[in-house]
Scaffold this motif. Structure first.
Motif, PDB file in Angstrom:
ATOM      1  N   PRO A 280       0.843  -1.212   0.000  1.00 39.60           N
ATOM      2  CA  PRO A 280       0.000   0.000   0.000  1.00 39.60           C
ATOM      3  C   PRO A 280       0.873   1.254   0.000  1.00 39.60           C
ATOM      4  CG  PRO A 280      -0.690  -1.548   1.718  1.00 39.60           C
ATOM      5  CD  PRO A 280       0.628  -2.037   1.195  1.00 39.60           C
ATOM      6  N   VAL A 281       0.307   2.340  -0.464  1.00 42.30           N
ATOM      7  CA  VAL A 281       1.024   3.609  -0.424  1.00 42.30           C
ATOM      8  C   VAL A 281       0.774   4.278   0.922  1.00 42.30           C
ATOM      9  CG1 VAL A 281       0.899   3.930  -2.919  1.00 42.30           C
ATOM     10  CG2 VAL A 281      -0.882   4.907  -1.474  1.00 42.30           C
ATOM     11  N   ARG A 282       1.700   5.136   1.311  1.00 46.12           N
ATOM     12  CA  ARG A 282       1.561   5.868   2.572  1.00 46.12           C
ATOM     13  C   ARG A 282       0.922   7.225   2.291  1.00 46.12           C
ATOM     14  NH1 ARG A 282       4.778   9.460   5.485  1.00 46.12           N
ATOM     15  NH2 ARG A 282       6.480   9.291   3.968  1.00 46.12           N
TER      16      ARG A 282
ATOM     17  N   GLY B 222       0.038   9.816  -2.297  1.00 50.12           N
ATOM     18  CA  GLY B 222       0.317   8.450  -1.885  1.00 50.12           C
ATOM     19  C   GLY B 222       1.779   8.145  -2.164  1.00 50.12           C
ATOM     20  N   ILE B 223       2.551   7.855  -1.130  1.00 47.70           N
ATOM     21  CA  ILE B 223       3.976   7.603  -1.291  1.00 47.70           C
ATOM     22  C   ILE B 223       4.220   6.100  -1.353  1.00 47.70           C
ATOM     23  CG2 ILE B 223       6.271   8.038  -0.383  1.00 47.70           C
ATOM     24  CD1 ILE B 223       4.704  10.551  -1.151  1.00 47.70           C
ATOM     25  N   PRO B 224       4.565   5.556  -2.534  1.00 46.83           N
ATOM     26  CA  PRO B 224       4.875   4.129  -2.608  1.00 46.83           C
ATOM     27  C   PRO B 224       6.217   3.836  -1.945  1.00 46.83           C
ATOM     28  CG  PRO B 224       4.384   5.068  -4.790  1.00 46.83           C
ATOM     29  CD  PRO B 224       4.629   6.208  -3.846  1.00 46.83           C
ATOM     30  N   THR B 225       6.472   2.563  -1.668  1.00 49.74           N
ATOM     31  CA  THR B 225       7.790   2.169  -1.174  1.00 49.74           C
ATOM     32  C   THR B 225       8.826   2.431  -2.261  1.00 49.74           C
ATOM     33  OG1 THR B 225       7.589  -0.103  -1.987  1.00 49.74           O
ATOM     34  CG2 THR B 225       6.729   0.355   0.220  1.00 49.74           C
ATOM     35  N   VAL B 226      10.089   2.473  -1.870  1.00 48.05           N
ATOM     36  CA  VAL B 226      11.151   2.699  -2.851  1.00 48.05           C
ATOM     37  C   VAL B 226      11.141   1.600  -3.905  1.00 48.05           C
ATOM     38  CG1 VAL B 226      13.638   2.952  -3.189  1.00 48.05           C
ATOM     39  CG2 VAL B 226      12.562   3.895  -1.134  1.00 48.05           C
ATOM     40  N   THR B 227      10.930   0.346  -3.473  1.00 48.33           N
ATOM     41  CA  THR B 227      10.881  -0.774  -4.423  1.00 48.33           C
ATOM     42  C   THR B 227       9.779  -0.570  -5.444  1.00 48.33           C
ATOM     43  OG1 THR B 227      11.688  -2.298  -2.723  1.00 48.33           O
ATOM     44  CG2 THR B 227      10.612  -3.268  -4.648  1.00 48.33           C
TER      45      THR B 227
ATOM     46  N   GLU C 293      -3.015  -4.218 -10.049  1.00 45.77           N
ATOM     47  CA  GLU C 293      -2.590  -4.431  -8.663  1.00 45.77           C
ATOM     48  C   GLU C 293      -2.153  -3.107  -8.025  1.00 45.77           C
ATOM     49  OE1 GLU C 293      -2.693  -6.979  -6.728  1.00 45.77           O
ATOM     50  OE2 GLU C 293      -3.329  -8.514  -8.155  1.00 45.77           O
ATOM     51  N   TYR C 294      -1.455  -2.271  -8.774  1.00 46.27           N
ATOM     52  CA  TYR C 294      -1.036  -0.982  -8.225  1.00 46.27           C
ATOM     53  C   TYR C 294      -2.239  -0.077  -7.960  1.00 46.27           C
ATOM     54  CZ  TYR C 294       4.006  -1.509  -8.436  1.00 46.27           C
ATOM     55  OH  TYR C 294       5.291  -1.910  -8.180  1.00 46.27           O
ATOM     56  N   LEU C 295      -3.223  -0.120  -8.832  1.00 48.29           N
ATOM     57  CA  LEU C 295      -4.410   0.707  -8.623  1.00 48.29           C
ATOM     58  C   LEU C 295      -5.184   0.276  -7.386  1.00 48.29           C
ATOM     59  CD1 LEU C 295      -5.732   1.012 -12.294  1.00 48.29           C
ATOM     60  CD2 LEU C 295      -4.573   2.776 -10.957  1.00 48.29           C
ATOM     61  N   ARG C 296      -5.142  -1.033  -7.073  1.00 53.34           N
ATOM     62  CA  ARG C 296      -5.927  -1.563  -5.953  1.00 53.34           C
ATOM     63  C   ARG C 296      -5.088  -1.835  -4.709  1.00 53.34           C
ATOM     64  NH1 ARG C 296      -7.516  -4.581 -10.415  1.00 53.34           N
ATOM     65  NH2 ARG C 296      -6.204  -6.317  -9.697  1.00 53.34           N
ATOM     66  N   ALA C 297      -3.847  -1.343  -4.687  1.00 51.55           N
ATOM     67  CA  ALA C 297      -2.933  -1.686  -3.595  1.00 51.55           C
ATOM     68  C   ALA C 297      -3.375  -1.135  -2.250  1.00 51.55           C
ATOM     69  CB  ALA C 297      -1.522  -1.181  -3.921  1.00 51.55           C
ATOM     70  N   GLY C 298      -4.193  -0.125  -2.228  1.00 55.29           N
ATOM     71  CA  GLY C 298      -4.678   0.442  -0.976  1.00 55.29           C
ATOM     72  C   GLY C 298      -3.801   1.577  -0.468  1.00 55.29           C
ATOM     73  N   VAL C 299      -4.306   2.258   0.545  1.00 57.58           N
ATOM     74  CA  VAL C 299      -3.625   3.403   1.146  1.00 57.58           C
ATOM     75  C   VAL C 299      -3.545   3.200   2.649  1.00 57.58           C
ATOM     76  CG1 VAL C 299      -3.704   5.891   1.531  1.00 57.58           C
ATOM     77  CG2 VAL C 299      -4.436   4.959  -0.662  1.00 57.58           C
ATOM     78  N   ARG C 300      -2.358   3.372   3.194  1.00 61.63           N
ATOM     79  CA  ARG C 300      -2.176   3.278   4.637  1.00 61.63           C
ATOM     80  C   ARG C 300      -2.300   4.672   5.240  1.00 61.63           C
ATOM     81  NH1 ARG C 300      -2.185  -1.063   7.848  1.00 61.63           N
ATOM     82  NH2 ARG C 300      -0.706  -2.160   6.460  1.00 61.63           N
ATOM     83  N   VAL C 301      -3.319   4.838   6.098  1.00 63.23           N
ATOM     84  CA  VAL C 301      -3.536   6.108   6.794  1.00 63.23           C
ATOM     85  C   VAL C 301      -3.373   5.836   8.280  1.00 63.23           C
ATOM     86  CG1 VAL C 301      -5.092   8.054   7.170  1.00 63.23           C
ATOM     87  CG2 VAL C 301      -5.169   6.797   5.000  1.00 63.23           C
ATOM     88  N   GLY C 302      -2.228   6.226   8.827  1.00 67.62           N
ATOM     89  CA  GLY C 302      -1.940   5.877  10.217  1.00 67.62           C
ATOM     90  C   GLY C 302      -1.782   4.370  10.329  1.00 67.62           C
ATOM     91  N   ASP C 303      -2.608   3.746  11.155  1.00 66.60           N
ATOM     92  CA  ASP C 303      -2.584   2.287  11.316  1.00 66.60           C
ATOM     93  C   ASP C 303      -3.687   1.603  10.534  1.00 66.60           C
ATOM     94  OD1 ASP C 303      -0.409   2.475  13.061  1.00 66.60           O
ATOM     95  OD2 ASP C 303      -1.723   2.794  14.792  1.00 66.60           O
TER      96      ASP C 303
ATOM     97  N   THR D 189      -6.290   6.818  -8.675  1.00 63.58           N
ATOM     98  CA  THR D 189      -4.902   6.418  -8.843  1.00 63.58           C
ATOM     99  C   THR D 189      -4.072   7.337  -7.959  1.00 63.58           C
ATOM    100  OG1 THR D 189      -3.030   6.366 -10.397  1.00 63.58           O
ATOM    101  CG2 THR D 189      -4.868   7.813 -10.965  1.00 63.58           C
ATOM    102  N   PRO D 190      -3.485   6.807  -6.876  1.00 65.90           N
ATOM    103  CA  PRO D 190      -2.813   7.674  -5.896  1.00 65.90           C
ATOM    104  C   PRO D 190      -1.775   8.586  -6.539  1.00 65.90           C
ATOM    105  CG  PRO D 190      -2.982   5.441  -5.062  1.00 65.90           C
ATOM    106  CD  PRO D 190      -3.415   5.397  -6.497  1.00 65.90           C
TER     107      PRO D 190
END
Length: 444
Positions: free
Chosen positions: A87-89, A104-109, A196-206, A215-216
């Motif tokens: 998920p993106v942050r 939405g900040i994806p991981t570096v990978t 998969e990237y479109l549906r990866a979700g968003v992490r908001v806090g916990d 699309t984030p």
């Protein structure tokens, strides 16, 4: 009839006119993404752009070591179709109008993988994009978009249809977007990965929030996906013969009369909401004279460009913070930070044709820097000593050094100005806004 040449070109027609997007229909597009050179270039771009960590907390500096042991496994998972993005942050940034922009900040990978995908897909889609589309495309820029608007205004199109797409990146329908990507991409693995990237979700806090639409904004792939979706809008406007400029989700359509503008706004809004399922903000969309509209931080005065009042006030506010006398940093650090900011701001807004406030702004900036030096030179004896060393006459140096008047008042006194001359400030590293404006207009 000699058919020997025809058999070598079963698609028909001259090879020189063959569809340049045809290779996209091959099934090995994922291999282009995963090619070593493409991945290396993707990593270079991500590294250069820096950026904050994603949900896994990995920083840019940690990725090379991680990649040495994990990249082969990740590449195989991408080939097999078993890779699952994280998920993106969610981060929020304040907007100039008082709202918030959600990023939405994806991981570096995932940023490296998305960048590799964008590099493989860009050459497939970009050649077919509209000539009136300027956002996030090679060889194009916001300056190019503004110059195109000036051309339309010169041709007599002085009414602007300013259409605002409400929360564009958050309202994109996945099925509509994927249908347009699928027009030129047949590699099922790559299509599935985009999904998969479109549906990866968003992490908001916990909390993990699902992303069933949108699309984030923040990943390297998002700008290309936005252009792919909005290319249908561009083609529709071209088919109708409209003059327009689009930069990402910022759109300006130029017409000759207010009545025509109202008709265009109504019909284009129907297309956006009906065909692309996007949301038009009726409170921010309007039909106005080009002199009364803002686009990409600029306004227009006839055919002349001028930075917007908000952009100018934000500039002054930032300069005031960087020259605050209570900022506890060295003068070298202050002047270096100030130089980087001014160069960046003038590199973008310096194309403005509005010169009148610039000499006064330079004068104000020099006075604030003199104030900072005066604050740093603590003590009467120390201040007098500095002024004398800079060539201030003894009487003026003593009078100024012993004065109890405010820092701001003394920054304009005879003693400080004869010591901290304009040339001396320039030697210390103070940048000239006027010189930057002249450079932007080709005078130096």
């Amino acid at each position: 009839m000699d058919c020997s040449h025809a058999s070598s070109n079963p698609s028909g027609g001259d090879a020189s006119r063959r569809d340049t997007t045809q290779p996209a229909l091959h099934d090995d597009l994922m291999e282009r993404v995963l090619a070593s050179e493409n991945m290396r270039q993707a990593w270079k771009r991500v590294k250069a752009n820096r950026g904050a960590p994603g949900v896994d907390g990995m920083h840019i500096e940690d990725f090379p070591e991680f990649a040495r042991s994990n990249l082969p496994v990740i590449r195989q998972a991408l080939r097999d179709g078993t890779y699952r993005p994280q998920p993106v942050r969610r981060v929020t940034l304040p907007k100039p109008d008082g709202g918030e922009r959600l990023l939405g900040i994806p991981t570096v990978t995932d940023r490296v993988i998305q960048q590799a995908m964008a590099q493989a897909l860009g050459p497939i889609f970009d050649p077919g994009f509209s000539d009136s589309s300027f956002g996030f495309r090679p060889g194009r820029s916001a300056h190019g978009a503004l110059r195109r608007i000036q051309t339309h205004i010169t041709d007599g199109y002085r009414i602007a249809v300013d259409l605002d797409l409400a929360k564009f990146f958050d309202t994109v329908q996945h099925d509509i977007l994927m249908a347009r990507v699928g027009r030129k991409v047949r590699d099922k693995r790559l299509l599935a990965l985009i999904g998969e990237y479109l549906r990866a979700g968003v992490r908001v806090g916990d909390t993990l929030e699902a992303t069933v639409i949108g699309t984030p904004q923040g990943g390297p792939l998002s700008p290309l996906l936005a252009n792919i979706l909005l290319d249908d809008l561009d083609k529709e406007l071209e088919a109708r013969g409209h003059r327009f400029v689009r930069y990402a989700d910022d759109l300006l359509i130029l017409v000759r009369s207010h009545r025509a503008g109202e008709r265009v706004m109504a019909s284009v809004s129907r297309f956006l909401t009906g065909t692309l399922k996007l949301v038009v903000n009726p409170h921010k969309s309007r039909v106005v004279r080009t002199n009364d509209c803002q686009f990409l931080g600029f306004t227009f005065r006839g055919t002349k460009l001028r930075w917007s009042e908000r952009a100018y006030q934000d500039f002054r506010h930032r300069l005031r913070k960087l020259t605050g006398r209570s900022w506890g940093v060295s003068m070298d650090h202050r002047l270096k930070t100030l130089t980087e900011y001014v160069r960046g701001w003038m590199g973008y807004f310096g194309i403005s044709d509005y010169y009148r406030p610039i000499p006064e702004l330079d004068h104000w900036l020099r006075r604030r820097i003199r104030m900072c030096y005066w604050k740093q030179w603590r003590g009467v004896r120390n201040r007098i000593r500095h002024l004398l060393a800079l060539g201030t006459p003894k009487r003026a140096a003593i009078w100024t050094g012993m004065s109890s008047k405010s820092y701001w008042h003394l920054s304009r006194s005879l003693g400080t100005q004869t010591g901290m001359t304009n040339d001396w400030l320039q030697c210390q590293g103070l940048i000239s806004i006027r010189d930057q404006w002249m450079k932007a207009h080709g005078y130096t």
